[in-house]
Design a protein around this motif. Structure first.
Motif, PDB file in Angstrom:
ATOM      1  N   LYS A  62      32.297  30.474  48.454  1.00  0.00           N
ATOM      2  CA  LYS A  62      32.577  31.737  47.752  1.00  0.00           C
ATOM      3  C   LYS A  62      33.655  31.562  46.693  1.00  0.00           C
ATOM      4  O   LYS A  62      34.284  32.522  46.267  1.00  0.00           O
ATOM      5  N   LYS A 104      34.996  35.033  45.299  1.00  0.00           N
ATOM      6  CA  LYS A 104      34.101  36.139  44.964  1.00  0.00           C
ATOM      7  C   LYS A 104      33.246  36.430  46.186  1.00  0.00           C
ATOM      8  O   LYS A 104      32.480  35.579  46.624  1.00  0.00           O
ATOM      9  N   ARG A 158      40.280  31.487  42.949  1.00  0.00           N
ATOM     10  CA  ARG A 158      39.749  32.831  43.030  1.00  0.00           C
ATOM     11  C   ARG A 158      38.446  32.816  43.813  1.00  0.00           C
ATOM     12  O   ARG A 158      37.573  31.987  43.572  1.00  0.00           O
ATOM     13  N   LEU A 194      31.406  28.960  40.552  1.00  0.00           N
ATOM     14  CA  LEU A 194      30.553  29.999  41.112  1.00  0.00           C
ATOM     15  C   LEU A 194      29.171  29.432  41.412  1.00  0.00           C
ATOM     16  O   LEU A 194      28.519  28.834  40.556  1.00  0.00           O
ATOM     17  N   ARG A 204      35.091  31.231  43.155  1.00  0.00           N
ATOM     18  CA  ARG A 204      34.725  31.579  41.772  1.00  0.00           C
ATOM     19  C   ARG A 204      35.230  30.492  40.827  1.00  0.00           C
ATOM     20  O   ARG A 204      34.510  30.009  39.983  1.00  0.00           O
TER      21      ARG A 204
END
Length: 85
Positions: free
Chosen positions: A56, A84, A82, A51, A58
């Motif tokens: 973007k 975010k 993942r 992050l 995560r």
């Protein structure tokens, strides 16, 4: 609180670890077909927390599982990504 007490990381990103152990009960046709009443799964994974480091994203992780019973065994592996927004 960090999930990585030994302070490992890469390029400023924290490295997290995890895993699980599971037992799966089987009934009916699946139990008869596999000739097993249950199976076990052992899993381990490493996750790099990205992050604020990579667009973007995560986190990025890799994991592997080994499953076994009296009559069969095998393994699987995969990547976890993942985002975010």
């Amino acid at each position: 609180m960090s999930m990585c007490p030994w302070g490992a990381g890469f390029s400023g990103a924290k490295l997290h670890t995890g895993g699980f152990f599971a037992r799966t009960e089987m009934f009916g046709g699946i139990a008869a077909g596999l000739n097993a009443d249950h199976s076990y799964t052992v899993n381990g994974r490493l996750v790099l927390d990205l992050l604020g480091k990579l667009w973007k994203v995560r986190w990025l992780g890799v994991g592997a599982s080994y499953f076994f019973s009296d009559n069969f065994s095998g393994w699987s592996a995969g990547l976890d990504l993942r985002f975010k927004f």
